[in-house]
Design a protein around this motif. Sequence first.
Motif, PDB file in Angstrom:
ATOM      1  N   LEU A 129       0.858  -1.187   0.000  1.00  0.00           N
ATOM      2  CA  LEU A 129       0.000   0.000   0.000  1.00  0.00           C
ATOM      3  C   LEU A 129       0.895   1.238   0.000  1.00  0.00           C
ATOM      4  O   LEU A 129       1.561   1.532   0.986  1.00  0.00           O
ATOM      5  CB  LEU A 129      -0.913  -0.006   1.230  1.00  0.00           C
ATOM      6  N   LEU A 130       0.900   1.950  -1.113  1.00  0.00           N
ATOM      7  CA  LEU A 130       1.762   3.128  -1.249  1.00  0.00           C
ATOM      8  C   LEU A 130       1.173   4.357  -0.570  1.00  0.00           C
ATOM      9  O   LEU A 130       1.894   5.142   0.049  1.00  0.00           O
ATOM     10  CB  LEU A 130       2.011   3.425  -2.737  1.00  0.00           C
ATOM     11  N   ASP A 131      -0.122   4.517  -0.705  1.00  0.00           N
ATOM     12  CA  ASP A 131      -0.778   5.700  -0.128  1.00  0.00           C
ATOM     13  C   ASP A 131      -2.279   5.460  -0.115  1.00  0.00           C
ATOM     14  O   ASP A 131      -2.793   4.620  -0.859  1.00  0.00           O
ATOM     15  CB  ASP A 131      -0.450   6.945  -0.968  1.00  0.00           C
ATOM     16  N   TRP A 132      -2.980   6.195   0.740  1.00  0.00           N
ATOM     17  CA  TRP A 132      -4.435   6.077   0.768  1.00  0.00           C
ATOM     18  C   TRP A 132      -5.055   7.370   1.265  1.00  0.00           C
ATOM     19  O   TRP A 132      -4.406   8.190   1.903  1.00  0.00           O
ATOM     20  CB  TRP A 132      -4.883   4.899   1.628  1.00  0.00           C
ATOM     21  N   LEU A 133      -6.321   7.531   0.951  1.00  0.00           N
ATOM     22  CA  LEU A 133      -7.065   8.730   1.311  1.00  0.00           C
ATOM     23  C   LEU A 133      -8.523   8.357   1.465  1.00  0.00           C
ATOM     24  O   LEU A 133      -9.092   7.664   0.612  1.00  0.00           O
ATOM     25  CB  LEU A 133      -6.909   9.805   0.224  1.00  0.00           C
ATOM     26  N   ALA A 134      -9.156   8.800   2.541  1.00  0.00           N
ATOM     27  CA  ALA A 134     -10.587   8.571   2.754  1.00  0.00           C
ATOM     28  C   ALA A 134     -11.297   9.908   2.883  1.00  0.00           C
ATOM     29  O   ALA A 134     -10.765  10.846   3.478  1.00  0.00           O
ATOM     30  CB  ALA A 134     -10.816   7.724   4.002  1.00  0.00           C
ATOM     31  N   LEU A 135     -12.494   9.986   2.322  1.00  0.00           N
ATOM     32  CA  LEU A 135     -13.299  11.203   2.380  1.00  0.00           C
ATOM     33  C   LEU A 135     -14.725  10.861   2.775  1.00  0.00           C
ATOM     34  O   LEU A 135     -15.293   9.865   2.325  1.00  0.00           O
ATOM     35  CB  LEU A 135     -13.321  11.910   1.017  1.00  0.00           C
ATOM     36  N   SER A 136     -15.305  11.706   3.627  1.00  0.00           N
ATOM     37  CA  SER A 136     -16.696  11.593   4.037  1.00  0.00           C
ATOM     38  C   SER A 136     -17.091  12.949   4.603  1.00  0.00           C
ATOM     39  O   SER A 136     -16.199  13.722   5.020  1.00  0.00           O
ATOM     40  CB  SER A 136     -16.847  10.494   5.099  1.00  0.00           C
ATOM     41  N   PRO A 137     -18.362  13.300   4.631  1.00  0.00           N
ATOM     42  CA  PRO A 137     -18.753  14.595   5.200  1.00  0.00           C
ATOM     43  C   PRO A 137     -18.176  14.796   6.599  1.00  0.00           C
ATOM     44  O   PRO A 137     -18.368  13.981   7.495  1.00  0.00           O
ATOM     45  CB  PRO A 137     -20.284  14.507   5.233  1.00  0.00           C
ATOM     46  N   GLY A 138     -17.420  15.881   6.767  1.00  0.00           N
ATOM     47  CA  GLY A 138     -16.801  16.185   8.056  1.00  0.00           C
ATOM     48  C   GLY A 138     -15.514  15.442   8.326  1.00  0.00           C
ATOM     49  O   GLY A 138     -14.860  15.687   9.340  1.00  0.00           O
ATOM     50  N   LEU A 139     -15.121  14.541   7.417  1.00  0.00           N
ATOM     51  CA  LEU A 139     -13.911  13.737   7.600  1.00  0.00           C
ATOM     52  C   LEU A 139     -13.075  13.802   6.324  1.00  0.00           C
ATOM     53  O   LEU A 139     -13.329  13.064   5.367  1.00  0.00           O
ATOM     54  CB  LEU A 139     -14.267  12.280   7.918  1.00  0.00           C
ATOM     55  N   GLN A 180     -13.887   7.512  18.523  1.00  0.00           N
ATOM     56  CA  GLN A 180     -15.239   7.759  19.034  1.00  0.00           C
ATOM     57  C   GLN A 180     -16.235   6.736  18.491  1.00  0.00           C
ATOM     58  O   GLN A 180     -17.394   7.058  18.218  1.00  0.00           O
ATOM     59  CB  GLN A 180     -15.672   9.178  18.673  1.00  0.00           C
ATOM     60  N   ASP A 181     -15.771   5.504  18.335  1.00  0.00           N
ATOM     61  CA  ASP A 181     -16.641   4.393  17.890  1.00  0.00           C
ATOM     62  C   ASP A 181     -17.303   4.674  16.554  1.00  0.00           C
ATOM     63  O   ASP A 181     -18.493   4.430  16.356  1.00  0.00           O
ATOM     64  CB  ASP A 181     -17.699   4.082  18.956  1.00  0.00           C
ATOM     65  N   MET A 182     -16.529   5.250  15.621  1.00  0.00           N
ATOM     66  CA  MET A 182     -16.985   5.469  14.247  1.00  0.00           C
ATOM     67  C   MET A 182     -18.213   6.383  14.208  1.00  0.00           C
ATOM     68  O   MET A 182     -19.162   6.135  13.455  1.00  0.00           O
ATOM     69  CB  MET A 182     -17.265   4.125  13.563  1.00  0.00           C
ATOM     70  N   ARG A 183     -18.172   7.431  15.024  1.00  0.00           N
ATOM     71  CA  ARG A 183     -19.283   8.381  15.063  1.00  0.00           C
ATOM     72  C   ARG A 183     -18.924   9.615  14.251  1.00  0.00           C
ATOM     73  O   ARG A 183     -17.878  10.226  14.437  1.00  0.00           O
ATOM     74  CB  ARG A 183     -19.592   8.768  16.509  1.00  0.00           C
ATOM     75  N   TRP A 184     -19.833  10.008  13.341  1.00  0.00           N
ATOM     76  CA  TRP A 184     -19.599  11.177  12.503  1.00  0.00           C
ATOM     77  C   TRP A 184     -19.825  12.464  13.297  1.00  0.00           C
ATOM     78  O   TRP A 184     -20.651  12.486  14.241  1.00  0.00           O
ATOM     79  CB  TRP A 184     -20.530  11.166  11.286  1.00  0.00           C
ATOM     80  N   PRO A 185     -19.113  13.515  12.944  1.00  0.00           N
ATOM     81  CA  PRO A 185     -19.341  14.803  13.616  1.00  0.00           C
ATOM     82  C   PRO A 185     -20.742  15.329  13.325  1.00  0.00           C
ATOM     83  O   PRO A 185     -21.333  15.022  12.277  1.00  0.00           O
ATOM     84  CB  PRO A 185     -18.267  15.711  13.011  1.00  0.00           C
TER      85      PRO A 185
END
Length: 243
Positions: free
Chosen positions: A8-18, A30-35
């Motif tokens: 794995l050379l690199d990675w990126l994750a995107l989600s609202p607020g993250l 925080q137990d996978m809790r979204w802002p």
Amino acid sequence: MNTFSFTLLDWLALSPGLTDTRQWQEWAQQDMRWPEDPAPVPANLIPPMMRRRTSQLSKLALQAALTLTRDQPVDYIVFASRHGELARTISLIESIQQGEEASPTNFAQTVHNTAAGLFTIAANRPVPVTAIAAGQDTLHNAFVDAAAYLAEHPDHRVLLVDYDAPLPAQFQSFDAGNYQSYALAMLLTGGKHYRVHWDTPSAPEPEEAPVTLKFIKHLLSNQHQWQLTTDRHCWSWQRHLVL
């Protein structure tokens, strides 16, 4: 053997607020809790005309892929999504039921390789692309596909993008937990940074969250071994520090 490996050379994750590693670390702690009231993910790397016509889900996948691969060579592409453009598909079907004509633009963007095709156009990358859907095993089957390619081309680079969104209201009873739309982009090459073995699970675990989100949580941890169990397979992961 039911085993594959890759680096794995690199990675990126995107989600609202993250949108950065610090925010994802807080999410994992925080137990996978979204802002609350999360800010939308920017879509500035997507060409304006394409951005106006693209769903929020595909924008996430495209933004993640375009961000990760800027100035990076890519030889093979795998896009994976369990449900794909289901929300747009349902909207299209409902409009037809109401006697309206199907919009050609909407119809063209309901296929499962929508995001994959749009990425090759936006990034001007005329390279082979695979679009995968395999239920709870979607992410891991994408890894299998990428690893099979790297077994023949160990010096090449594979872009793997896994993305999904909560199911539309009509199918909420089939969804896995409470989560937001997300996209995970990874750049892989040959090697043994990660080794994965799969087998039949002795007792499938309840699906409390999408597998990809559990995988992101493990990526952020200091663990060297973990398991991800689906309704059909138990995927055993080993992470080696030396690339």
